[in-house]
Scaffold this motif. Structure first.
Motif, PDB file in Angstrom:
ATOM      1  N   ILE A  79      33.843  55.100  50.632  1.00  0.00           N
ATOM      2  CA  ILE A  79      33.365  56.174  49.756  1.00  0.00           C
ATOM      3  C   ILE A  79      31.844  56.281  49.843  1.00  0.00           C
ATOM      4  CG2 ILE A  79      33.175  56.928  47.355  1.00  0.00           C
ATOM      5  CD1 ILE A  79      35.981  55.600  46.932  1.00  0.00           C
ATOM      6  N   ALA A  80      31.163  55.134  49.863  1.00  0.00           N
ATOM      7  CA  ALA A  80      29.700  55.139  49.981  1.00  0.00           C
ATOM      8  C   ALA A  80      29.245  55.748  51.296  1.00  0.00           C
ATOM      9  CB  ALA A  80      29.153  53.716  49.837  1.00  0.00           C
ATOM     10  N   ALA A  81      30.041  55.578  52.355  1.00  0.00           N
ATOM     11  CA  ALA A  81      29.702  56.137  53.673  1.00  0.00           C
ATOM     12  C   ALA A  81      30.110  57.607  53.773  1.00  0.00           C
ATOM     13  CB  ALA A  81      30.392  55.335  54.768  1.00  0.00           C
ATOM     14  N   ASP A  82      30.602  58.179  52.693  1.00  0.00           N
ATOM     15  CA  ASP A  82      31.034  59.586  52.645  1.00  0.00           C
ATOM     16  C   ASP A  82      32.179  59.897  53.608  1.00  0.00           C
ATOM     17  OD1 ASP A  82      29.898  60.927  50.570  1.00  0.00           O
ATOM     18  OD2 ASP A  82      28.107  61.542  51.686  1.00  0.00           O
ATOM     19  N   LEU A  83      33.040  58.902  53.847  1.00  0.00           N
ATOM     20  CA  LEU A  83      34.213  59.169  54.689  1.00  0.00           C
ATOM     21  C   LEU A  83      35.240  60.010  53.936  1.00  0.00           C
ATOM     22  CD1 LEU A  83      34.666  55.707  56.418  1.00  0.00           C
ATOM     23  CD2 LEU A  83      33.635  57.785  57.359  1.00  0.00           C
ATOM     24  N   PHE A  84      35.267  59.858  52.608  1.00  0.00           N
ATOM     25  CA  PHE A  84      36.129  60.696  51.770  1.00  0.00           C
ATOM     26  C   PHE A  84      35.596  60.669  50.349  1.00  0.00           C
ATOM     27  CE2 PHE A  84      38.102  56.505  52.075  1.00  0.00           C
ATOM     28  CZ  PHE A  84      38.297  56.162  50.746  1.00  0.00           C
ATOM     29  N   THR A  85      36.060  61.625  49.564  1.00  0.00           N
ATOM     30  CA  THR A  85      35.667  61.709  48.157  1.00  0.00           C
ATOM     31  C   THR A  85      36.907  62.011  47.323  1.00  0.00           C
ATOM     32  OG1 THR A  85      35.224  64.071  48.306  1.00  0.00           O
ATOM     33  CG2 THR A  85      33.355  62.581  48.685  1.00  0.00           C
ATOM     34  N   TYR A  86      36.760  61.850  46.035  1.00  0.00           N
ATOM     35  CA  TYR A  86      37.828  62.177  45.094  1.00  0.00           C
ATOM     36  C   TYR A  86      37.289  63.219  44.125  1.00  0.00           C
ATOM     37  CZ  TYR A  86      40.307  58.052  46.689  1.00  0.00           C
ATOM     38  OH  TYR A  86      40.963  57.131  47.452  1.00  0.00           O
ATOM     39  N   ILE A 114      38.299  56.387  35.530  1.00  0.00           N
ATOM     40  CA  ILE A 114      38.034  54.947  35.509  1.00  0.00           C
ATOM     41  C   ILE A 114      37.811  54.506  36.945  1.00  0.00           C
ATOM     42  CG2 ILE A 114      38.948  52.689  34.883  1.00  0.00           C
ATOM     43  CD1 ILE A 114      40.804  54.208  32.891  1.00  0.00           C
ATOM     44  N   ARG A 115      36.734  53.790  37.168  1.00  0.00           N
ATOM     45  CA  ARG A 115      36.386  53.376  38.535  1.00  0.00           C
ATOM     46  C   ARG A 115      36.042  51.894  38.592  1.00  0.00           C
ATOM     47  NH1 ARG A 115      34.816  57.596  42.134  1.00  0.00           N
ATOM     48  NH2 ARG A 115      34.862  59.627  41.150  1.00  0.00           N
ATOM     49  N   ILE A 116      36.261  51.332  39.749  1.00  0.00           N
ATOM     50  CA  ILE A 116      35.742  50.004  40.066  1.00  0.00           C
ATOM     51  C   ILE A 116      34.742  50.268  41.176  1.00  0.00           C
ATOM     52  CG2 ILE A 116      36.270  47.736  41.017  1.00  0.00           C
ATOM     53  CD1 ILE A 116      38.995  47.915  39.648  1.00  0.00           C
ATOM     54  N   GLY A 117      33.481  50.235  40.820  1.00  0.00           N
ATOM     55  CA  GLY A 117      32.447  50.684  41.741  1.00  0.00           C
ATOM     56  C   GLY A 117      32.605  52.183  41.925  1.00  0.00           C
ATOM     57  N   LEU A 118      32.789  52.612  43.157  1.00  0.00           N
ATOM     58  CA  LEU A 118      32.989  54.033  43.457  1.00  0.00           C
ATOM     59  C   LEU A 118      34.461  54.407  43.546  1.00  0.00           C
ATOM     60  CD1 LEU A 118      30.278  54.355  46.273  1.00  0.00           C
ATOM     61  CD2 LEU A 118      30.076  55.081  43.874  1.00  0.00           C
TER      62      LEU A 118
END
Length: 107
Positions: free
Chosen positions: A53-60, A68-72
């Motif tokens: 997610i940080a590398a912008d391979l995909f998003t939600y 609710i998230r754990i990190g991203l």
């Protein structure tokens, strides 16, 4: 909320099949192994989902997740590895044991 609703059928099937398989021999050891497997898979999911997610391979899209998230990573992402860790061994326990070939059958 789309992703949380997608998780519900998988979680329900996992719970039902795991409970049914709990009557099979070796259930305590299998459930303990499933728990350890689930913990490892959740750790891997936390690391690698956050990296991807940080590398912008995909998003939600925010409107499709619980928030609710754990990190991203949205918490819903963690349901699938947990379900896999319990459901697959439970299905294996419910399948009939394979027949062993006798010496006569092999000839």
């Amino acid at each position: 909320m789309t992703y949380p609703l997608l998780v519900v059928p998988f979680a329900l099937v996992t719970v039902v099949v795991t409970l049914v398989s709990a009557r099979r021999p070796g259930a305590p050891a299998r459930l303990k192994a499933s728990l350890w497997t689930a913990l490892v898979l959740v750790a891997f999911t936390a690391v690698f989902d956050n990296l991807m997610i940080a590398a912008d391979l995909f998003t939600y899209p925010e409107q499709h997740i619980s928030g609710i998230r754990i990190g991203l990573a949205p918490i819903e992402d963690f349901a699938y590895p947990i379900c896999a860790a319990f459901l697959l061994p439970a299905i294996g326990a419910l399948l009939p044991a394979p027949r062993r070939r006798s010496q006569r059958d092999a000839a």
